[in-house]
Design an enzyme around this catalytic site. Structure first.
Site, PDB file in Angstrom:
ATOM      1  N   ASP A   1      55.087  24.033  14.387  1.00 63.88           N
ATOM      2  CA  ASP A   1      54.943  23.120  15.527  1.00 63.88           C
ATOM      3  C   ASP A   1      55.673  23.739  16.733  1.00 63.88           C
ATOM      4  O   ASP A   1      56.271  24.825  16.608  1.00 63.88           O
ATOM      5  CB  ASP A   1      55.548  21.764  15.115  1.00 63.88           C
ATOM      6  N   HIS A   2      55.683  23.039  17.865  1.00 65.50           N
ATOM      7  CA  HIS A   2      56.241  23.543  19.126  1.00 65.50           C
ATOM      8  C   HIS A   2      57.242  24.699  18.964  1.00 65.50           C
ATOM      9  O   HIS A   2      58.328  24.515  18.419  1.00 65.50           O
ATOM     10  CB  HIS A   2      57.001  22.417  19.840  1.00 65.50           C
TER      11      HIS A   2
ATOM     12  N   ASN B   1      48.730  15.003  15.240  1.00 64.01           N
ATOM     13  CA  ASN B   1      50.108  15.283  14.811  1.00 64.01           C
ATOM     14  C   ASN B   1      50.873  14.002  14.494  1.00 64.01           C
ATOM     15  O   ASN B   1      50.941  13.094  15.326  1.00 64.01           O
ATOM     16  CB  ASN B   1      50.862  16.011  15.933  1.00 64.01           C
ATOM     17  N   ILE B   2      51.485  13.988  13.316  1.00 65.12           N
ATOM     18  CA  ILE B   2      52.249  12.814  12.874  1.00 65.12           C
ATOM     19  C   ILE B   2      53.609  13.291  12.364  1.00 65.12           C
ATOM     20  O   ILE B   2      53.686  13.986  11.334  1.00 65.12           O
ATOM     21  CB  ILE B   2      51.524  12.076  11.718  1.00 65.12           C
TER      22      ILE B   2
ATOM     23  N   HIS C   1      49.018  15.201  20.190  1.00 64.80           N
ATOM     24  CA  HIS C   1      50.432  15.069  19.790  1.00 64.80           C
ATOM     25  C   HIS C   1      50.852  13.612  19.948  1.00 64.80           C
ATOM     26  O   HIS C   1      50.159  12.821  20.586  1.00 64.80           O
ATOM     27  CB  HIS C   1      51.307  15.963  20.672  1.00 64.80           C
ATOM     28  N   GLY C   2      52.027  13.301  19.380  1.00 59.45           N
ATOM     29  CA  GLY C   2      52.545  11.943  19.533  1.00 59.45           C
ATOM     30  C   GLY C   2      51.707  10.933  18.782  1.00 59.45           C
ATOM     31  O   GLY C   2      51.484   9.807  19.244  1.00 59.45           O
ATOM     32  N   GLY C   3      51.225  11.312  17.576  1.00 56.31           N
ATOM     33  CA  GLY C   3      50.245  10.487  16.865  1.00 56.31           C
ATOM     34  C   GLY C   3      50.783   9.182  16.307  1.00 56.31           C
ATOM     35  O   GLY C   3      50.005   8.256  16.064  1.00 56.31           O
TER      36      GLY C   3
ATOM     37  N   GLU D   1      49.343  24.680  24.443  1.00 51.43           N
ATOM     38  CA  GLU D   1      49.433  23.338  25.040  1.00 51.43           C
ATOM     39  C   GLU D   1      49.384  23.424  26.553  1.00 51.43           C
ATOM     40  O   GLU D   1      49.995  24.313  27.155  1.00 51.43           O
ATOM     41  CB  GLU D   1      50.728  22.648  24.611  1.00 51.43           C
TER      42      GLU D   1
ATOM     43  N   ASP E   1      54.360  26.940  22.553  1.00 52.37           N
ATOM     44  CA  ASP E   1      54.443  25.894  23.580  1.00 52.37           C
ATOM     45  C   ASP E   1      55.094  26.479  24.825  1.00 52.37           C
ATOM     46  O   ASP E   1      56.314  26.558  24.926  1.00 52.37           O
ATOM     47  CB  ASP E   1      55.233  24.696  23.057  1.00 52.37           C
TER      48      ASP E   1
HETATM   49  P1  13P Z   1      55.010  11.560  16.610  1.00 53.80           P
HETATM   50  O1  13P Z   1      56.473  11.682  16.856  1.00 53.80           O
HETATM   51  O2  13P Z   1      54.395  10.511  17.462  1.00 53.80           O
HETATM   52  O3  13P Z   1      54.682  11.359  15.190  1.00 53.80           O
HETATM   53  O4  13P Z   1      54.338  12.936  17.111  1.00 53.80           O
HETATM   54  C1  13P Z   1      54.477  14.103  16.344  1.00 53.80           C
HETATM   55  C2  13P Z   1      54.070  15.329  17.087  1.00 53.80           C
HETATM   56  O5  13P Z   1      53.294  15.298  17.999  1.00 53.80           O
HETATM   57  C3  13P Z   1      54.636  16.598  16.591  1.00 53.80           C
HETATM   58  O6  13P Z   1      54.326  17.671  17.405  1.00 53.80           O
END
Ligand code: 13P
Length: 273
Positions: free
Chosen positions: A71-72, A222-223, A199-201, A123, A93
């Site tokens: 991830d990032h 993404n979760i 992102h931010g799922g 991104e 990122d």
């Molecule tokens: P959440 O924090 O909403 O689950 O998002 C995870 C995410 O986007 C990881 O890159």
């Protein structure tokens, strides 16, 4: 198989329990998933130790369904170390940079990843909240312009593209989620073959997720927070139990809690595709 034509969830994992919980959810559903690690998690265990742990816990039968994804990350040395250790998908990122620099740095990672046959996620725009020290530099309602997103897709060569569309990492407790579908849908219309990443799922209203998958080209969701919530709740329940020194009960309960949390997301994604 990757990136799959259907939308795959990407679950952030951080220890053996979270890995086992997510993998058992993938096994129960036969759904492709990304097993996603933050740069901090990689640094904590070291790339080789973490990759060896994943490899040891991942049965051969599940390997076609699972991609190990970084991830990032803004550090090319760490990305290279992960590719060497066996990650098959990485995120660069550079979204805090001006567009030209973001494109240049992303395309350098695309070139780096090519001999490994690994996917690269880039991104553009801003995801609000905070994930592993990233993304707290701008307002998530600053949506990137369509022509910039298309230039990023065309010139960076990224296999997967995350577009800041109003979502944020962590809980939406004090800021309701407002997903700007128009940008995702315009990008998807112009570049239908580019898999987009949301992102931010955690906590996005389900109708919004369904629309983003059906019309907005989202192929990776993404979760992280939901997985951490499940793990934390099981730890809290264990600490309040009569015999907290039975640590293995805590390990088993947290595997089960992560499994349930991941399976809920997988079932929802399966139901809307
Ligand atoms: P959440 O924090 O909403 O689950 O998002 C995870 C995410 O986007 C990881 O890159």
């Amino acid at each position: 198989m990757f990136p799959p034509a259907s939308t795959a969830p990407a679950f952030n994992v951080f220890n053996a329990e979270s890995i086992l919980g997510v993998l058992s959810a993938a096994a129960a559903s036969s759904h492709p998933i990304y097993l996603q690690t933050s740069a901090s998690t990689v640094r904590c265990f070291s790339p080789h130790a973490l990759a060896a742990m994943v490899h040891a816990l991942l049965p051969a039968s599940l390997r076609p369904l699972v991609r190990l994804h970084l991830d990032h990350c803004s550090d090319p040395d760490l990305i290279r170390a992960c590719l060497d250790a066996g990650w098959s998908s990485v995120m660069i990122d550079a979204s805090a940079d001006p567009l030209a620099s973001n494109i240049r740095r992303t395309s350098e990672i695309v070139a780096l990843a090519k001999p490994y046959h690994a996917l690269v996620e880039g991104e553009i725009g801003v995801v609000g909240g905070e994930e592993d020290g990233f993304e707290s530099y701008g307002a998530p309602d600053a949506i990137p312009a369509l022509h910039d997103v298309l230039r990023f897709i065309d010139d960076s060569g990224a296999d997967l593209v995350a577009v800041g569309a109003g979502t944020r990492h962590g809980h939406y407790s004090d800021h309701p989620c407002s997903l700007h579908h128009h940008i995702l849908e315009a990008v998807h219309l112009a570049r239908p073959d580019t898999p987009l990443v949301l992102h931010g799922g955690t906590g996005i209203p389900l109708d919004d997720v369904a629309r983003a998958v059906r019309s907005g080209g989202i192929r990776k969701l993404n979760i992280s927070t939901a997985i951490k919530d499940a793990w934390l709740a099981s730890q809290q329940a264990h600490l309040a139990s009569p015999n907290p020194h039975r640590i293995i009960d805590s390990v088993q309960n947290s595997i089960a809690a992560v499994h349930e949390s991941a399976l809920t997301v997988i079932h929802f994604l399966s139901s809307i595709q």
